[in-house]
Design an enzyme around this catalytic site. Structure first.
Site, short mmCIF file in Angstrom:
data_model
loop_
_atom_site.label_atom_id
_atom_site.label_comp_id
_atom_site.label_asym_id
_atom_site.label_seq_id
_atom_site.Cartn_x
_atom_site.Cartn_y
_atom_site.Cartn_z
N SER A 72 9.46 -1.20 -11.75
CA SER A 72 9.96 -2.24 -12.73
C SER A 72 8.90 -3.36 -12.77
O SER A 72 8.70 -3.76 -14.18
CB SER A 72 11.39 -2.92 -12.45
OG SER A 72 12.37 -2.07 -12.16
N ASN A 73 8.35 -3.70 -11.72
CA ASN A 73 7.40 -4.79 -12.09
C ASN A 73 5.99 -4.21 -12.62
O ASN A 73 5.17 -4.90 -13.09
CB ASN A 73 6.61 -5.40 -10.64
CG ASN A 73 7.79 -6.27 -10.17
OD1 ASN A 73 7.87 -7.48 -10.67
ND2 ASN A 73 8.65 -5.83 -9.26
N LYS A 191 16.17 3.48 -3.03
CA LYS A 191 15.93 1.83 -3.11
C LYS A 191 16.84 1.19 -3.88
O LYS A 191 17.47 1.40 -5.04
CB LYS A 191 14.68 1.73 -4.01
CG LYS A 191 14.47 0.11 -4.54
CD LYS A 191 13.13 -0.02 -5.37
CE LYS A 191 13.28 -1.56 -5.95
NZ LYS A 191 12.07 -1.90 -6.84
N SER A 193 18.45 -1.91 -5.38
CA SER A 193 18.31 -3.52 -5.80
C SER A 193 19.77 -4.03 -6.39
O SER A 193 19.66 -5.22 -6.93
CB SER A 193 17.40 -3.43 -7.13
OG SER A 193 16.15 -3.01 -6.62
N GLY A 217 15.84 -3.54 -2.19
CA GLY A 217 15.06 -3.64 -3.46
C GLY A 217 14.76 -5.09 -3.72
O GLY A 217 14.13 -5.22 -4.96
#
Length: 321
Positions: A72-73, A191, A193, A217
């Site tokens: 996502s980053n 993962k 989040s 996450g």
């Protein structure tokens, strides 16, 4: 934040889980910290590969277990498939062979996810991180998601890591679905989040007989997640405060819980501002603050306003960074 009387029970559970599953399927070991790295852009929004190289050089001084590219980053929804694969290829060239490279290969269609997964594998990815499709949200039943992930896992050249990010997708993968998917020989972990520690603990419990690994996450709940049996973290804050996030993980592994909790509390506000509060633009601003290259985001993401820039700096300064 933690009830002291429960810590010993939690640490026994976490330790037994780590001892049972020291290494994942296909020799993919997710224990440790993995930064989901940002994609550096020039002012014209082309990828700044020279800045990527300088960032990787700095990150390689930190004891990361590996890296996540196109999470996502990494602003992956704003990039072409070719750019996403090229980022994987470039990072593979810049890191040692013993560092795990995890690539985000998520697409909305199952077919495209399989195709991109294998292109990333050919470019050097050791495993892929796959978030669930979400555009046709009401049609993403448990059966549809199970079919999607099983087909991706069966078609992938490399191991698959599930990615649960309900804040972005609007879908929270059910714990029983994760437990069912954990049975698949090419699905090695998740993962998570979502941040629901009770759910994470349930997934740890329900998969303890399998070779399946769960990673936190977010740094915001990394310590409690480790206490209930997670093996590591894919944490955005590690882009900026990598040494500190790695130290938090190591303190938990060494059962130095008082020190770990003190550090965890210091990291909560910096983590929040670069994740759920202001997102990727704040992450890149914080990277610029500490001497890395953050640079601009790709539109439609916008640069921070001056008040927001000051807010990010004040949050880190107040926390002692």
């Amino acid at each position: 934040m933690f009830v002291r009387n429960s810590v010993r029970c939690l640490q026994v559970s976490a330790a037994s889980c780590r001892q049972s599953h020291p290494q994942g399927k296909h020799n993919v070991d997710l224990s440790g910290i993995f930064p989901p790295i940002t994609t550096p852009f020039n002012a014209d929004e082309s990828i700044a590969f020279d800045k990527l190289a300088s960032n990787m050089k700095a990150w390689e001084k930190i004891p990361f277990k590996g890296y996540v590219v196109q999470g996502s980053n990494g602003e992956y929804p704003l990039m072409t498939a070719e750019e996403r694969v090229e980022m994987v290829r470039k990072v593979r060239e810049l890191i040692p062979k013993d560092k795990l490279l995890i690539a985000g290969s998520s697409c909305e269609s199952t077919r495209s996810t399989v195709e991109l997964t294998n292109q990333m594998a050919d470019a050097g990815a050791d495993a892929v991180l796959v978030i669930n499709p979400s555009y046709y949200k009401t049609s993403m039943t448990t059966a549809a998601l199970k079919d999607h992930y099983e087909r991706v896992a069966e078609g992938s050249k490399v191991p698959v890591i599930l990615y649960n990010m309900p804040a972005n997708t609007g879908i929270d993968l059910p714990a029983n679905l994760v437990s069912n998917l954990a049975e698949h020989p090419n699905i090695v972990g998740i993962k998570d989040s979502g941040g629901d520690i009770t759910k994470i603990a349930r997934m740890v419990h329900d998969t303890k007989h399998l070779d399946f690994q769960i990673v936190a996450g977010s740094t915001g709940f990394l310590l409690p997640a480790l206490l209930v049996g997670c093996v590591g973290g894919i944490n955005g804050l590690a882009n900026v405060l990598g040494d500190e996030v790695c130290r938090l993980h190591q303190l938990a592994m060494d059962q130095k819980y008082q020190e770990a909790n003190e550090l965890h509390l210091k990291l909560i506000a910096p983590n929040a501002v670069v994740t759920r509060e202001l997102g990727v633009p704040a992450m890149k601003e914080a990277m610029d603050m500490v001497g890395l290259y953050g640079g601009p985001c790709r539109r439609p993401l916008q640069a921070l306003s001056e008040p927001d820039r000051k807010h990010v700096r004040e949050i880190f300064k107040t926390a002692g960074y």
